[in-house]
Motif scaffolding. Structure first.
Motif, PDB file in Angstrom:
ATOM      1  N   ILE A  96      17.907 -64.595   6.898  1.00  0.00           N
ATOM      2  CA  ILE A  96      16.596 -65.223   6.736  1.00  0.00           C
ATOM      3  C   ILE A  96      16.445 -65.645   5.285  1.00  0.00           C
ATOM      4  CG2 ILE A  96      14.096 -64.797   6.713  1.00  0.00           C
ATOM      5  CD1 ILE A  96      14.551 -63.061   9.225  1.00  0.00           C
ATOM      6  N   ALA A  97      16.032 -66.887   5.066  1.00  0.00           N
ATOM      7  CA  ALA A  97      15.859 -67.433   3.723  1.00  0.00           C
ATOM      8  C   ALA A  97      14.402 -67.812   3.520  1.00  0.00           C
ATOM      9  CB  ALA A  97      16.753 -68.654   3.532  1.00  0.00           C
ATOM     10  N   VAL A  98      13.807 -67.311   2.439  1.00  0.00           N
ATOM     11  CA  VAL A  98      12.404 -67.594   2.164  1.00  0.00           C
ATOM     12  C   VAL A  98      12.120 -67.340   0.695  1.00  0.00           C
ATOM     13  CG1 VAL A  98      11.593 -65.245   2.664  1.00  0.00           C
ATOM     14  CG2 VAL A  98      10.021 -67.194   2.949  1.00  0.00           C
TER      15      VAL A  98
ATOM     16  N   PRO B  21       2.108 -64.836   1.075  1.00  0.00           N
ATOM     17  CA  PRO B  21       2.701 -64.984   2.412  1.00  0.00           C
ATOM     18  C   PRO B  21       4.230 -65.031   2.393  1.00  0.00           C
ATOM     19  CG  PRO B  21       0.783 -66.381   2.220  1.00  0.00           C
ATOM     20  CD  PRO B  21       1.049 -65.852   0.851  1.00  0.00           C
ATOM     21  N   ALA B  22       4.815 -65.669   1.370  1.00  0.00           N
ATOM     22  CA  ALA B  22       6.276 -65.687   1.280  1.00  0.00           C
ATOM     23  C   ALA B  22       6.818 -64.273   1.095  1.00  0.00           C
ATOM     24  CB  ALA B  22       6.733 -66.587   0.133  1.00  0.00           C
ATOM     25  N   MET B  23       6.127 -63.471   0.301  1.00  0.00           N
ATOM     26  CA  MET B  23       6.545 -62.084   0.123  1.00  0.00           C
ATOM     27  C   MET B  23       6.370 -61.297   1.422  1.00  0.00           C
ATOM     28  SD  MET B  23       7.815 -61.974  -2.791  1.00  0.00           S
ATOM     29  CE  MET B  23       8.093 -60.204  -2.790  1.00  0.00           C
ATOM     30  N   ALA B  24       5.328 -61.627   2.192  1.00  0.00           N
ATOM     31  CA  ALA B  24       5.115 -60.970   3.486  1.00  0.00           C
ATOM     32  C   ALA B  24       6.269 -61.273   4.435  1.00  0.00           C
ATOM     33  CB  ALA B  24       3.791 -61.413   4.098  1.00  0.00           C
ATOM     34  N   VAL B  25       6.762 -62.516   4.424  1.00  0.00           N
ATOM     35  CA  VAL B  25       7.918 -62.871   5.245  1.00  0.00           C
ATOM     36  C   VAL B  25       9.141 -62.081   4.788  1.00  0.00           C
ATOM     37  CG1 VAL B  25       9.516 -64.716   5.888  1.00  0.00           C
ATOM     38  CG2 VAL B  25       7.056 -65.169   5.818  1.00  0.00           C
ATOM     39  N   THR B  26       9.314 -61.966   3.481  1.00  0.00           N
ATOM     40  CA  THR B  26      10.454 -61.218   2.952  1.00  0.00           C
ATOM     41  C   THR B  26      10.420 -59.770   3.429  1.00  0.00           C
ATOM     42  OG1 THR B  26      10.567 -62.614   0.983  1.00  0.00           O
ATOM     43  CG2 THR B  26      11.621 -60.468   0.840  1.00  0.00           C
TER      44      THR B  26
ATOM     45  N   VAL C  16      18.764 -61.044   3.684  1.00  0.00           N
ATOM     46  CA  VAL C  16      17.614 -61.826   3.245  1.00  0.00           C
ATOM     47  C   VAL C  16      17.966 -62.582   1.969  1.00  0.00           C
ATOM     48  CG1 VAL C  16      15.203 -61.778   2.520  1.00  0.00           C
ATOM     49  CG2 VAL C  16      16.024 -60.171   4.269  1.00  0.00           C
ATOM     50  N   GLU C  17      17.832 -63.892   2.014  1.00  0.00           N
ATOM     51  CA  GLU C  17      18.058 -64.730   0.834  1.00  0.00           C
ATOM     52  C   GLU C  17      16.704 -65.081   0.221  1.00  0.00           C
ATOM     53  OE1 GLU C  17      19.931 -69.047  -0.552  1.00  0.00           O
ATOM     54  OE2 GLU C  17      20.117 -68.397   1.531  1.00  0.00           O
ATOM     55  N   ARG C  18      16.464 -64.593  -0.971  1.00  0.00           N
ATOM     56  CA  ARG C  18      15.219 -64.856  -1.675  1.00  0.00           C
ATOM     57  C   ARG C  18      15.369 -66.098  -2.543  1.00  0.00           C
ATOM     58  NH1 ARG C  18      16.168 -59.540  -0.956  1.00  0.00           N
ATOM     59  NH2 ARG C  18      14.430 -58.111  -0.543  1.00  0.00           N
ATOM     60  N   ARG C  19      14.325 -66.888  -2.581  1.00  0.00           N
ATOM     61  CA  ARG C  19      14.319 -68.121  -3.385  1.00  0.00           C
ATOM     62  C   ARG C  19      15.520 -69.023  -3.075  1.00  0.00           C
ATOM     63  NH1 ARG C  19      10.350 -67.988  -7.118  1.00  0.00           N
ATOM     64  NH2 ARG C  19       9.432 -65.937  -7.581  1.00  0.00           N
TER      65      ARG C  19
ATOM     66  N   GLY D 137       0.089 -69.791   3.546  1.00  0.00           N
ATOM     67  CA  GLY D 137       1.117 -69.405   4.499  1.00  0.00           C
ATOM     68  C   GLY D 137       2.506 -69.607   3.952  1.00  0.00           C
ATOM     69  N   ALA D 138       3.500 -69.513   4.834  1.00  0.00           N
ATOM     70  CA  ALA D 138       4.895 -69.641   4.417  1.00  0.00           C
ATOM     71  C   ALA D 138       5.766 -70.109   5.570  1.00  0.00           C
ATOM     72  CB  ALA D 138       5.416 -68.307   3.871  1.00  0.00           C
ATOM     73  N   TYR D 139       6.868 -70.713   5.191  1.00  0.00           N
ATOM     74  CA  TYR D 139       7.853 -71.305   6.102  1.00  0.00           C
ATOM     75  C   TYR D 139       9.206 -70.712   5.743  1.00  0.00           C
ATOM     76  CZ  TYR D 139      10.327 -75.329   8.310  1.00  0.00           C
ATOM     77  OH  TYR D 139      11.105 -76.149   9.078  1.00  0.00           O
ATOM     78  N   PHE D 140       9.996 -70.319   6.752  1.00  0.00           N
ATOM     79  CA  PHE D 140      11.268 -69.685   6.447  1.00  0.00           C
ATOM     80  C   PHE D 140      12.362 -70.195   7.375  1.00  0.00           C
ATOM     81  CE2 PHE D 140       8.982 -67.006   9.427  1.00  0.00           C
ATOM     82  CZ  PHE D 140       9.929 -66.529  10.325  1.00  0.00           C
ATOM     83  N   PHE D 141      13.596 -69.964   6.960  1.00  0.00           N
ATOM     84  CA  PHE D 141      14.763 -70.417   7.707  1.00  0.00           C
ATOM     85  C   PHE D 141      15.469 -69.222   8.331  1.00  0.00           C
ATOM     86  CE2 PHE D 141      14.065 -73.594   4.392  1.00  0.00           C
ATOM     87  CZ  PHE D 141      14.059 -74.760   5.139  1.00  0.00           C
TER      88      PHE D 141
END
Length: 388
Positions: free
Chosen positions: A174-176, A306-311, A323-326, A345-349
């Motif tokens: 997961i990348a975010v 939100p990006a941190m919440a996804v992480t 998990v790939e950060r940034r 919010g946030a969007y992730f791959f």
């Protein structure tokens, strides 16, 4: 792991559902069969549904039983691409020239899988989950249509999340990250008007095709010669049409393409240069150029918390090492950007394992990632509805 195991028990059913969506793809704002099936699947497990939001969009609501709380949106896109599928899969597209070549069939299925799980665990969260099935993501303005139709006034969201499958990333990763994720996109059309003639008498013509070729070459110098090398920008001429037979010099030609940037000032600079170059180059050939540029996608920018919440959710589901950060910014575009301009919010791959790229006629969605995407959505609801 327990969450993955629970969702995974329905994997055969979910895979069959995804393959059904794949076999009957529909283009943007034409997703009538798709929206009907989504509604059927949601209603049969007791979820309240509103259809026709922004045209063919579907919104489902799951109320938590722990009382009032935050409202968290989850979004999946519904539309297919105007591409002929090149596969021999048993569930290949049954519609000529239409194909789920971007994995939206999988995105819908992951959100449905999350809905099934959340509906069964309403005692575990307060507030509500807002399930947003969006039409017309592929350049037809589906997000903007839903927003204009009062999406966030009718179905208030404190935060909103979305994902995209990634066939260029290792399975289960997961990348975010916070900040810019992907580029804006403008689509342009340039019509060149000349004066046609018999091909045996080129000196009597103003060759629109020749002028258009020169314009296309000129446009491809803009990023190299007008944009700061430290800025990100892409300009591509992607379509060219002129003439209809062998012995007629065309009096009209058209160029089409896309401009992708990350910053508003670079975007404006390129748009100005496209108009100036097209008009001046065409004029040099005795022709006239008419330029039309459409704002289709905004830059997608994740909000920090939100990006941190996804992480955090990703670490709990796939492990910190996956998990790939940034991650690096990409120059593709995504109209979830417009929703993030209205709601935090946030969007992730989500990596699905390497294979043919998105928008490739041989692209194939990997059904094994369905439980992972669904678990991410469920985890975000369970975690974020608890927040003060």
């Amino acid at each position: 792991m327990l969450l993955l195991d629970e969702i995974g028990r329905d994997h055969q059913y979910l895979s069959a559902l995804r393959r059904e969506f794949h076999a009957y793809p529909e283009l943007g704002f034409e997703e009538r069969r798709t929206s009907a099936r989504l509604t059927e699947e949601l209603e049969k497990i007791g979820i309240s549904v509103t259809r026709g939001v922004g045209g063919t969009g579907v919104v489902g609501i799951i109320e938590g039983r722990k009382g009032p709380g935050r409202s968290i949106g989850l979004r999946a896109d519904m539309d297919a691409l105007p591409i002929e599928e090149e596969s021999n899969l048993p569930w290949r597209s049954t519609i000529d020239g239409c194909f789920h070549g971007c994995g939206h069939d999988g995105h819908m299925t992951m959100l449905l899988a999350a809905a099934r799980c959340l509906q069964a665990h309403r005692d575990e969260f307060a507030g509500r989950a807002v399930l947003i099935f969006q039409p017309a993501e592929e350049g037809r303005g589906g997000a903007r249509a839903m927003i204009a139709d009062g999406l966030f006034e009718r179905f208030f969201c404190d935060e909103i999340y979305a994902l995209h499958n990634a066939p260029d990333r290792k399975f289960g990763t997961i990348a975010v990250g916070p900040g810019p994720v992907s580029a804006s996109a403008d689509f342009f059309d340039i019509d060149i008007a000349g004066d046609g003639a018999h091909a045996a008498f080129p000196h009597r013509a103003i060759d629109a095709g020749l002028a258009a070729l020169a314009v296309a070459q000129g446009l491809h110098t803009i990023v190299a010669r007008n944009v700061d090398p430290l800025e990100s920008a892409v300009l591509s001429v992607t379509a060219f049409s002129a003439g209809s037979t062998y012995n007629v010099i065309p009096d009209r030609a058209r160029l089409s393409g896309t401009i992708r940037t990350l910053k508003p000032d670079v975007r404006s600079q390129i748009e100005r240069r496209v108009k100036v170059l097209a008009e001046s180059i065409a004029s040099g050939y005795g022709a006239k150029a008419s330029v039309s540029i459409r704002d289709v996608f905004s830059p997608l920018v994740n909000h920090e918390e939100p990006a941190m919440a996804v992480t955090r959710a990703a670490v709990s589901i796939v492990g910190d090492h996956n998990v790939e950060r940034r991650p690096a910014i990409v120059m593709t575009s995504e109209d979830f950007a417009d929703m993030l301009m209205h709601v935090s919010g946030a969007y992730f791959f989500l990596g699905q394992g390497e294979g043919p790229d998105l928008h490739n006629p041989r692209y194939a969605f990997n059904d094994d990632v369905i439980p992972l995407g669904a678990a991410m959505f469920v985890s975000l609801i369970l975690n974020r509805t608890r927040q003060a």
